[in-house]
Design an enzyme around this catalytic site. Structure first.
Site, PDB file in Angstrom:
ATOM      1  N   HIS A  11      43.350  50.157   2.871  1.00 51.69           N
ATOM      2  CA  HIS A  11      42.970  48.875   2.280  1.00 51.69           C
ATOM      3  C   HIS A  11      43.157  48.889   0.757  1.00 51.69           C
ATOM      4  O   HIS A  11      43.627  47.914   0.166  1.00 51.69           O
ATOM      5  CB  HIS A  11      41.519  48.534   2.618  1.00 51.69           C
ATOM      6  CG  HIS A  11      41.263  48.362   4.080  1.00 51.69           C
ATOM      7  ND1 HIS A  11      41.744  47.290   4.798  1.00 51.69           N
ATOM      8  CD2 HIS A  11      40.589  49.133   4.960  1.00 51.69           C
ATOM      9  CE1 HIS A  11      41.360  47.400   6.061  1.00 51.69           C
ATOM     10  NE2 HIS A  11      40.667  48.507   6.190  1.00 51.69           N
ATOM     11  N   ASP A  69      37.930  54.873  -8.020  1.00 50.17           N
ATOM     12  CA  ASP A  69      36.701  55.168  -7.291  1.00 50.17           C
ATOM     13  C   ASP A  69      35.828  53.943  -7.486  1.00 50.17           C
ATOM     14  O   ASP A  69      35.667  53.450  -8.608  1.00 50.17           O
ATOM     15  CB  ASP A  69      36.003  56.429  -7.787  1.00 50.17           C
ATOM     16  CG  ASP A  69      34.931  56.869  -6.793  1.00 50.17           C
ATOM     17  OD1 ASP A  69      35.255  56.995  -5.597  1.00 50.17           O
ATOM     18  OD2 ASP A  69      33.767  57.068  -7.187  1.00 50.17           O
ATOM     19  N   ASP A 155      32.518  43.941   1.872  1.00 51.54           N
ATOM     20  CA  ASP A 155      32.933  42.575   1.531  1.00 51.54           C
ATOM     21  C   ASP A 155      32.154  41.486   2.279  1.00 51.54           C
ATOM     22  O   ASP A 155      31.806  40.458   1.682  1.00 51.54           O
ATOM     23  CB  ASP A 155      34.435  42.382   1.764  1.00 51.54           C
ATOM     24  CG  ASP A 155      35.295  43.092   0.718  1.00 51.54           C
ATOM     25  OD1 ASP A 155      34.732  43.696  -0.225  1.00 51.54           O
ATOM     26  OD2 ASP A 155      36.529  43.043   0.847  1.00 51.54           O
TER      27      ASP A 155
END
Length: 195
Positions: A11, A69, A155
């Site tokens: 992703h 990160d 999300d």
């Protein structure tokens, strides 16, 4: 300019390519350069972990490398999951499991105490002497249920307004608002004229 993305996360690779390729960067996966390294994240900050990942892939390939990160910080949970976002709740949990765990921990918490942000630390190594770091954030709040089918990770519970989570936005809409999009925009501005 070619950049190796120091990630095993498909992703994130998609987001890197979606944001950087229109700017003239060719984003290579670790598989593209025959490097299968999963770097242990032993840093205490997003920036330290991004630097560890970039350094390991740069050392292995000798090519310009970009690493990210990132994670979710929830105010009510004292900043958790933070740098442990990918490992939150223990091994074997799916993204959905992690979202549901946070929702459970926040049952009954009023909206004004549900503040949260996504943080992205980008570390870029262009060559042995040129290393750069960028930090992007996106403020929002934790919804009371999962909303939307797009995106990944947290999300569906990260709300950017009263109706939209990151998972309801298109990739391009998310990139304009997101922590990673903002950090990469800083990188773009910084690198103008160096490609």
């Amino acid at each position: 300019m070619k950049l190796v993305a120091a990630t095993q996360n498909a992703h994130k690779l998609i987001e890197f390519r979606r944001i950087l390729e229109p700017l003239g960067y060719e984003v290579l996966s670790q598989a593209d350069v025959d490097t299968d390294i999963d770097v242990e994240e032993t840093g205490t900050t997003f920036a330290e972990n991004a630097a560890l990942k970039a350094e390991a892939i740069f050392r292995a390939t000798g090519l310009a490398t970009i690493a990210d990160d990132s994670g979710l910080e929830v105010d009510f949970l004292d900043g958790a999951p933070g740098i442990y976002s990918a490992r939150f709740g223990g091994p074997g949990l799916t993204d959905r499991d992690k979202c549901l765990l946070i929702l459970k921990k926040m049952e009954g918490v009023p909206k004004e105490k549900r503040g949260a942000r996504f943080v992205s630390a980008i570390h870029l190594i262009l060559n042995e002497k040129d290393r750069r770091s960028y930090l992007g954030t996106c403020e929002g709040f934790i919804g009371d249920k999962m909303v939307g089918e797009n995106g990944f990770g947290y999300d569906p519970i990260f709300m950017v307004n009263d109706t939209d989570s990151f998972a309801t936005l298109s990739g391009e809409e998310k990139d304009r608002l997101s922590h990673r999009g903002r950090a990469l925009k800083m990188m773009e501005e910084d690198l103008k004229g160096t490609k």
